[in-house]
Each structure stands twice: as C-alpha cells, then as structure tokens.
Design a protein around this motif. Structure first.
Motif, PDB file in Angstrom:
ATOM      1  N   UNK A 105       0.821  -1.215   0.000  1.00  0.00           N
ATOM      2  CA  UNK A 105       0.000   0.000   0.000  1.00  0.00           C
ATOM      3  C   UNK A 105       0.855   1.265   0.000  1.00  0.00           C
ATOM      4  N   UNK A 106       2.142   1.108   0.303  1.00  0.00           N
ATOM      5  CA  UNK A 106       3.045   2.249   0.290  1.00  0.00           C
ATOM      6  C   UNK A 106       3.136   2.930   1.632  1.00  0.00           C
ATOM      7  N   UNK A 107       4.241   2.702   2.363  1.00  0.00           N
ATOM      8  CA  UNK A 107       4.427   3.272   3.691  1.00  0.00           C
ATOM      9  C   UNK A 107       5.442   4.402   3.589  1.00  0.00           C
ATOM     10  N   UNK A 108       5.014   5.622   3.828  1.00  0.00           N
ATOM     11  CA  UNK A 108       5.897   6.781   3.700  1.00  0.00           C
ATOM     12  C   UNK A 108       6.174   7.483   5.015  1.00  0.00           C
ATOM     13  N   UNK A 109       5.332   7.250   6.023  1.00  0.00           N
ATOM     14  CA  UNK A 109       5.506   7.897   7.326  1.00  0.00           C
ATOM     15  C   UNK A 109       6.560   7.155   8.149  1.00  0.00           C
ATOM     16  N   UNK A 110       7.489   7.905   8.727  1.00  0.00           N
ATOM     17  CA  UNK A 110       8.564   7.288   9.506  1.00  0.00           C
ATOM     18  C   UNK A 110       8.010   6.503  10.694  1.00  0.00           C
ATOM     19  N   UNK A 111       7.015   7.050  11.393  1.00  0.00           N
ATOM     20  CA  UNK A 111       6.428   6.341  12.536  1.00  0.00           C
ATOM     21  C   UNK A 111       5.909   4.971  12.123  1.00  0.00           C
ATOM     22  N   UNK A 112       5.288   4.898  10.953  1.00  0.00           N
ATOM     23  CA  UNK A 112       4.754   3.623  10.480  1.00  0.00           C
ATOM     24  C   UNK A 112       5.883   2.679  10.071  1.00  0.00           C
ATOM     25  N   UNK A 113       6.926   3.196   9.472  1.00  0.00           N
ATOM     26  CA  UNK A 113       8.070   2.362   9.112  1.00  0.00           C
ATOM     27  C   UNK A 113       8.736   1.781  10.355  1.00  0.00           C
ATOM     28  N   UNK A 114       8.869   2.599  11.392  1.00  0.00           N
ATOM     29  CA  UNK A 114       9.458   2.120  12.644  1.00  0.00           C
ATOM     30  C   UNK A 114       8.573   1.074  13.305  1.00  0.00           C
ATOM     31  N   UNK A 115       7.255   1.266  13.230  1.00  0.00           N
ATOM     32  CA  UNK A 115       6.347   0.285  13.803  1.00  0.00           C
ATOM     33  C   UNK A 115       6.473  -1.058  13.088  1.00  0.00           C
ATOM     34  N   UNK A 116       6.531  -1.040  11.760  1.00  0.00           N
ATOM     35  CA  UNK A 116       6.651  -2.283  11.006  1.00  0.00           C
ATOM     36  C   UNK A 116       7.992  -2.966  11.292  1.00  0.00           C
ATOM     37  N   UNK A 117       9.045  -2.163  11.451  1.00  0.00           N
ATOM     38  CA  UNK A 117      10.343  -2.733  11.803  1.00  0.00           C
ATOM     39  C   UNK A 117      10.280  -3.439  13.156  1.00  0.00           C
ATOM     40  N   UNK A 118       9.647  -2.782  14.132  1.00  0.00           N
ATOM     41  CA  UNK A 118       9.557  -3.382  15.467  1.00  0.00           C
ATOM     42  C   UNK A 118       8.716  -4.645  15.454  1.00  0.00           C
ATOM     43  N   UNK A 119       7.673  -4.688  14.615  1.00  0.00           N
ATOM     44  CA  UNK A 119       6.865  -5.903  14.483  1.00  0.00           C
ATOM     45  C   UNK A 119       7.718  -7.038  13.944  1.00  0.00           C
ATOM     46  N   UNK A 120       8.531  -6.768  12.931  1.00  0.00           N
ATOM     47  CA  UNK A 120       9.370  -7.821  12.349  1.00  0.00           C
ATOM     48  C   UNK A 120      10.446  -8.283  13.322  1.00  0.00           C
ATOM     49  N   UNK A 121      10.923  -7.382  14.177  1.00  0.00           N
ATOM     50  CA  UNK A 121      11.855  -7.809  15.224  1.00  0.00           C
ATOM     51  C   UNK A 121      11.176  -8.836  16.119  1.00  0.00           C
ATOM     52  N   UNK A 122       9.930  -8.561  16.482  1.00  0.00           N
ATOM     53  CA  UNK A 122       9.171  -9.507  17.320  1.00  0.00           C
ATOM     54  C   UNK A 122       8.910 -10.817  16.584  1.00  0.00           C
ATOM     55  N   UNK A 123       8.924 -10.774  15.254  1.00  0.00           N
ATOM     56  CA  UNK A 123       8.749 -11.984  14.439  1.00  0.00           C
ATOM     57  C   UNK A 123      10.077 -12.701  14.204  1.00  0.00           C
ATOM     58  N   UNK A 124      11.159 -12.188  14.790  1.00  0.00           N
ATOM     59  CA  UNK A 124      12.518 -12.709  14.561  1.00  0.00           C
ATOM     60  C   UNK A 124      12.950 -12.595  13.107  1.00  0.00           C
TER      61      UNK A 124
END
Length: 531
Positions: A105-124
């Motif tokens: 869908x296209x993620x351009x907001x830094x807050x959203x990019x950081x959130x997705x990064x943190x989710x993937x960290x939790x996913x290992x």
C-alpha cells in the motif's frame, strides 16, 4: 450530511482524548455507541481496536482491527495497526502478512516504518526489520528511536561495529538513553586504553534521572571494569545495580518456587507411565533448555549451523498450546497455577504435540528440524516427553557458581526476577537443580541429553560429535564454525556467539569468590558439588 460527519469526527476525537488521558471505560462507552450507529466506518473500528489493546483485550482488538481493514482496504494505516495487533496477540504469520500488505500500500511515514520494523523484530525477522529501519533512516537519520532499533538489529545480526555506531548516534540524539549506554558496553571487550568507565562513573555521581537509568549505568560500569580486570570494583557497582533493581521489583520468590513442588508431586514415575504412548510422532523439535546464562546460546548456534536445523528462537508456544488444552471450568477460569501440572496430565497429548508443531511450522522455512531455546521449558520436560516422544531435549549445564554469577551480572529486560539477589538466586538454582534430577529419575535413560558448557570449551569437536549423534544428525564441519552462522541471535550472548570459541568465561566466578561465599555455602549445604 456535513453536520453528521462533523458530529462523528467530534465523537471520535472525544473518545481518542479519553483514551489518551487513561479514561478507558469512558472511551470504551463512547466508541460502543459509535459501533452501533456508524458500523460501516473504518475509523470507528480502528479506534475501538486501539482502546481494546490498551485494556488488554487482545482478541477483541484483533477482531476490531480486521473489521477496520475490510472497510478500508486501501488505507496503509489499517495494515500497520493490524500488524501491531497481530504480534501482540502472538499471531506471527498474520503479522508478517500485514507488514507485506502495508508495504504494497506504500508506507511513507517514519512512525509507520518504525512500527513495522519493530513488528518484524518480534517476528525474529531481523533482516526484514533492518530494511524498514533503513527506509526510515533515509528520512530522519538522527532520530533516537530509529538508532535504538538499528543498534539492536545490528547486534542480533552480528554487525557489532554498526551496532556500536548506532548506539553512539542514539546517545547523541538522547544523552539520557541509559539503556543504550549499557548495550554499548556489552558489545565488545573494553580495554584500559579504550573504554567508557570515566564517563559512566561521572553520570552516576551527577545523578541519573530515574532508578531504571541508574541500574543500567551501574551494570555498564561493572561490565567495563570487569573487562579491564578490576574485579572488586566491578562487583561493587554490580551489587549496587542489582540491589536497586531488586528493591523496585514486586516479586515473591517463595511463591514462585512453589511450582517446582507442584510439578514433582504431579509427575511421578507412575503418572508418567500411565500417560505414555499417546503423543505426536514428530522428530522435528529440538528443545535446548536449562537456566539462563549456562551456554544454551552456544549450543543453539552449534546445532543450528547444521544444514538440517533452524533456530526458531525462544518460543512460548508449548506453554500456550498447553493452556489452550487444559480448558476452562464452567465459569471460564483456567486451572490455578499450582494445579496446572496435575491438570496437564489429563490433556490430549497427541493434540498438544501436533498443535505445538503446527504453531511453529510457519517460522521454519521448510527446514526439517527446528530448535526451541526457551530456557524454562525445563519446567515442561515431562510433558514434552508425553506429547512429543520423538523430540530431542538438550539440557545445558554449567558450573553451579558460574551459572548463578553469570545470571546475577546480566540485566534481563523483564524475565528472571530471582537473579538480582544472590540468596534468592541460590534458592532458585537449588529448586531447578532438584527438578532436573527428578526428570532424570523418571524418564527413560538417555531420552534427555545433558551437556556441560565446560566440556564444549575444553574439546568442542568431541562434545559436538556426541551431541550430533544424540540428535540423529550426521556430522557437518559447519557446526565447528558456529560463529559464521548467519541466523540472528536475540539473546544476551548475541555478541559473543559471533566469535570463535573461547574459555575465558569458564570459572570467572573465582575472581569474585570472596564476594560469593554466602552463595557457595548455600549451594554446598544443599548437596551441590562446586569443586
């Protein structure tokens, strides 16, 4: 229509304000009305999900965010929220799918990019997280939250130089980020000519903003002092930090260790024999367990360097699947904690084993064998035998005092509250020691494999050959070069496992012996040999 829209927006704003101010019941009441009058508006369900999350109603939040996504399929924020909700609910596969949908869908907001990064960290998925952090870095490179994430991910992936660089950038953005001070200290061995000891001491002398920060700095000073072999001073700072941490914990050791008696009372040899023969015939799981800081990460890296094995990390899935099967009574209550061991013997063992393997399977990338390295799976060894009789269980041992001291000097994020007081640590060690002795007595000889950390560092090849033989894995030279293993490591040993084997950690307690005499006395009186 315009007035109606304004009214809806006003009510959403009101509910959001109530939520932000912590008045969750009022926020929930407001959004409940909107769900009936505006049930086709995605924003209503999205806010409802956020309110449910803050109330700890994870399943409600999951249902509500899915409703929001269906009503607004082209809104990237909905997928970001769904990813966050999924990982909080423990739905790893759904979390990753939501991240992928957000990306499309296209993620351009830094807050959203950081959130997705943190989710993937939790996913290992640390490589995936790194990609999102780099996108954010291209937009806001000096942001503290971003550099914190990069420091952790680089550490997990073994790029220690970049991890240290990110720590320094995070501290430049926020000099009071005490956790980064401690992380930086842990990344490498400090030297007399290159360390942060003076800076760290000065911070403590000037006063740290809060007790949590003071604990972080005290542990950092202690670690760096140990690196330059100033052991007495290192212990003084360590004891200061550990005592401060313990004083601010709500923890009852006596209540905690009651579980050991409940387990040994329930899992008698007779009870085990009566429940045997109904498990799930999968040889995929390899459980590596024991107390923290015993060398289990080293064993994990050796085994996961084999081409037929992948590490799934420290999983809670076995306990979660057990709780699902123990069931609730007619009032919806699960068995009490101390009643759970006995209740667990009545579950469908085949379902327990199969459900566990099915839950873990999405993490495995088609690899036939996987490692679950949750240390305190040692509490479930009897159940693992019943539910997964063909699984392999590796119990990692280490010298008793080395084990206790290694745990004492490590600042865990949330786990192992018994490690901040040497007397409590000794009591917990004794109870855990007795439990492992109990498993050896009631399980078939050789079903569980004991491996000593000291034996590995003394002769890695011999210890690895015996370990692989137990695991029914053919020899591969890559297991000797575990430090080249590219799989991420998320444990406290993430930096060390990137280095060839060394034996400097074995016997380190002896440098602190005079400070550990009460602990040693407690262990010896319990019949534990420390020679």
């Amino acid at each position: 229509m315009e007035n109606s829209a304004r009214s809806l927006n006003d009510q959403l704003a009101s509910a959001s304000t109530l939520m932000e101010h912590g008045n969750l019941p009022a926020a929930e009441a407001t959004i409940a009305k909107l769900k009936t009058t505006h049930d086709s508006i995605a924003a209503v369900w999205a806010l409802a999900s956020e309110i449910s999350l803050r109330q700890g109603k994870i399943r409600h939040a999951w249902s509500e965010v899915n409703r929001a996504v269906k009503l607004d399929v082209h809104n990237v924020r909905r997928y970001v929220q769904r990813a966050r909700c999924a990982i909080l609910a423990g739905f790893v596969t759904e979390a990753k799918q939501s991240v992928d949908a957000a990306a499309k869908s296209g993620v351009t907001e830094v807050d959203e990019q950081l959130m997705l990064a943190s989710v993937l960290v939790r996913c290992d998925d640390h490589e995936g997280a790194l990609a999102w952090y780099k996108k954010a870095e291209a937009i806001q490179p000096n942001r503290n939250e971003l550099q914190r994430g990069l420091a952790s991910v680089y550490r997990f992936l073994g790029d220690i130089d970049k991890a240290e660089e990110a720590c320094n950038k995070a501290l430049a953005a926020d000099p009071h980020d005490y956790e980064m001070l401690n992380l930086r200290a842990s990344l490498r061995r400090q030297t007399r000519g290159d360390n942060h000891i003076k800076e760290l001491k000065e911070r403590l002398e000037k006063g740290v903003k809060n007790w949590r920060g003071a604990v972080q700095v005290a542990y950092a000073v202690s670690k760096e002092l140990e690196d330059i072999e100033e052991y007495d001073e290192a212990f003084a700072y360590l004891e200061k930090g550990a005592s401060l941490r313990r004083r601010n914990l709500k923890y009852d050791l006596k209540d905690d260790i009651k579980i050991f008696t409940a387990i040994t009372d329930a899992f008698t040899r007779e009870a085990l024999e009566a429940a045997t023969g109904h498990g799930y015939a999968s040889a995929a799981p390899i459980f590596i367990l024991g107390l923290p800081r015993t060398g289990s990460t080293l064993v994990e890296r050796i085994v996961s360097s084999h081409s037929r094995v992948i590490s799934a990390g420290e999983l809670n899935d076995f306990a979660l699947e057990l709780l699902k099967l123990t069931g609730a009574d007619n009032k919806g209550k699960q068995p009490a904690r101390l009643a759970l061991p006995k209740a667990s013997l009545a579950v469908d063992m085949r379902s327990l084993g199969q459900n566990y393997v099915t839950a873990v399977r999405p993490l495995l990338k088609d690899t036939p064998r996987f490692i679950d390295k949750l240390p305190l799976n040692s509490l479930y060894v009897g159940l693992i035998y019943l539910a997964l009789p063909h699984a392999k269980v590796v119990h990692v041992n280490r010298h008793p005092v080395d084990t206790c001291f290694a745990a004492y000097k490590y600042l865990f994020k949330n786990a192992y509250p018994f490690t901040y007081d040497l007397d409590e640590l000794g009591e917990y060690f004794i109870e855990h020691y007795k439990l492992m002795e109990h498993w050896r007595k009631i399980l078939p000889a050789g079903w569980m494999y004991d491996i000593r950390y000291e034996d590995i560092v003394a002769d890695q090849k011999k210890a690895t050959e015996k370990l692989l033989d137990y695991l029914d894995l053919e020899w591969e030279d890559s297991c000797l070069e575990f430090y080249l293993n590219e799989q991420a490591s998320t444990t406290g040993s993430a930096s060390q496992v990137r280095e060839p084997l060394y034996n400097s950690s074995a016997g380190k307690w002896r440098y602190y012996k005079k400070h550990l005499l009460p602990l040693i006395d407690k262990l010896e009186k319990a019949g534990i040999n420390i020679d």
